[in-house]
Design an enzyme around this catalytic site. Structure first.
Site, short mmCIF file in Angstrom:
data_model
loop_
_atom_site.label_atom_id
_atom_site.label_comp_id
_atom_site.label_asym_id
_atom_site.label_seq_id
_atom_site.Cartn_x
_atom_site.Cartn_y
_atom_site.Cartn_z
N GLY A 278 7.87 18.73 39.16
CA GLY A 278 7.10 17.86 38.28
C GLY A 278 6.19 18.61 37.31
CD GLN A 279 2.09 16.94 32.92
OE1 GLN A 279 1.73 15.94 33.55
NE2 GLN A 279 1.59 17.23 31.75
CE1 TYR B 186 -0.29 7.99 40.27
CE2 TYR B 186 -1.80 7.52 38.47
CZ TYR B 186 -1.20 8.43 39.33
OH TYR B 186 -1.50 9.76 39.23
N1 SER Z 1 -1.52 10.87 33.89
C1 SER Z 1 -1.55 9.81 34.84
C2 SER Z 1 -0.90 8.59 34.29
O1 SER Z 1 -0.97 8.39 33.11
C3 SER Z 1 -2.95 9.48 35.21
O2 SER Z 1 -3.23 10.10 36.42
O3 SER Z 1 -0.35 7.84 35.03
#
Ligand code: SER
Length: 320
Positions: A15-16, A147
């Protein structure tokens, strides 16, 4: 604290953040001491060649146990997650990957008495009721994305393992991360990376949030530094564990475009906000990270200007 003797597992290593973190950890603790894992095969040659890799799904508890035992792992950086935008498309998967996955890692760490677990959190723990300016360390956590909900639960679960079982779990509320190596996948802050590719490749970019959308962001070298610094911090100094506010810089989409335009004058950015605007609007614009500064000496190195100039240099070099 020295980690020279430790053996580290990174989940989500393709991942990033995972991809650059794995390389940084290998450089610091030795290539063979850091096992990369992901459910996807690695695409980066450097990552593949620099040390061990295991194909691993964080929902496969037995699979993780085997890898942990085989490699005698004692520290896990648990970077596998589903981010905010993809999470809204697949809320059930987001919950299971982010929560069941974390629970697997914590349970394995508890039962094997591993030394440490890193469990990242996010600015997504905040919601519309959180103060938008200088979001405090201790504040209202009522996120409106799955999330964010999973990250709040993850912070609480991590802190619970610290208090109840004495497991050393640590975590940061990452802002949007800008990086040049691996593209982010499925986050709301992804425009802050995609804009660079648009600027270099086509001299234009259509941004999916409004020009005045301001969010907390950070350049990858600072993100890696914060992660390793927190994990190496003296535990006696830590009052917080899994929920450190962390700030690098804050800028609007328009300010980012303007800074890129300084170096690429032909660049033009247009704005076509989509459903992700609402997510962006639910997060604070700036973050109070005094706890991180006081408890483990956090200090970022990059601002908007230095980040943009480094990003453009790196991406241009890669194109040659
Ligand atoms: N970069 C993430 C998102 O945009 C935030 O933690 O979901």
């Amino acid at each position: 604290m020295t980690k020279t003797m430790s053996r580290i597992l990174v989940t989500g290593a393709a991942g990033q953040i995972g991809s650059e973190l794995t390389l940084a950890l290998r450089e610091r603790y030795g290539s063979q001491a850091v096992v990369a894992s992901d459910m996807r095969a690695l695409t980066s040659g450097r990552l593949q060649e620099s040390g061990p890799f295991e194909m691993l799904d964080v929902l496969d508890r037995e699979g993780i146990e085997k890898v942990v035992d085989r490699h005698k792992i004692d520290i896990i950086y648990h970077m596998a997650a589903i981010l905010s935008a993809v999470g809204e498309e697949k809320p059930q998967s987001a919950w299971s990957v982010n929560i069941d996955g974390l629970r697997n890692i914590l349970e394995i760490a508890r039962l094997r008495q591993l030394k440490q677990v890193f469990s990242p959190s996010s600015i997504a723990v905040f919601g519309p009721e959180t103060p938008r300016a200088c979001a405090p360390q201790e504040t209202v956590l009522r996120p409106t994305t799955i999330y964010g909900v999973s990250k709040v639960a993850g912070e609480l679960l991590g802190n619970y393992y610290v208090q109840r079982f004495g497991l050393d779990v640590r975590g940061l509320r990452y802002p949007g991360i800008v990086s040049s190596e691996t593209a982010p996948g499925g986050g709301t802050t992804d425009y802050a990376v995609a804009i660079f590719y648009g600027a270099i490749e086509e001299k234009r970019y259509t941004c999916f949030v409004r020009e005045d959308t301001t969010l907390p962001m950070m350049y990858m070298p600072d993100c890696i530094k914060a992660t390793i610094d927190l994990m190496e911090a003296d535990p006696a100094r830590l009052i917080h564990h899994c929920d450190f506010n962390l700030a690098g810089m804050s800028f609007s989409a328009g300010e980012l475009a303007g800074q890129i335009k300084e170096q690429i004058p032909e660049f033009s950015c247009t704005y076509a906000p989509d459903w992700r605007q609402e997510i962006a609007d639910s997060w604070p614009q700036t973050i109070d990270d005094r706890a991180a500064r006081e408890e483990w000496g956090w200090k970022p190195s990059y601002d908007l200007q230095s980040m943009v100039s480094d990003m453009l240099t790196r991406l241009r070099e890669r194109r040659r």
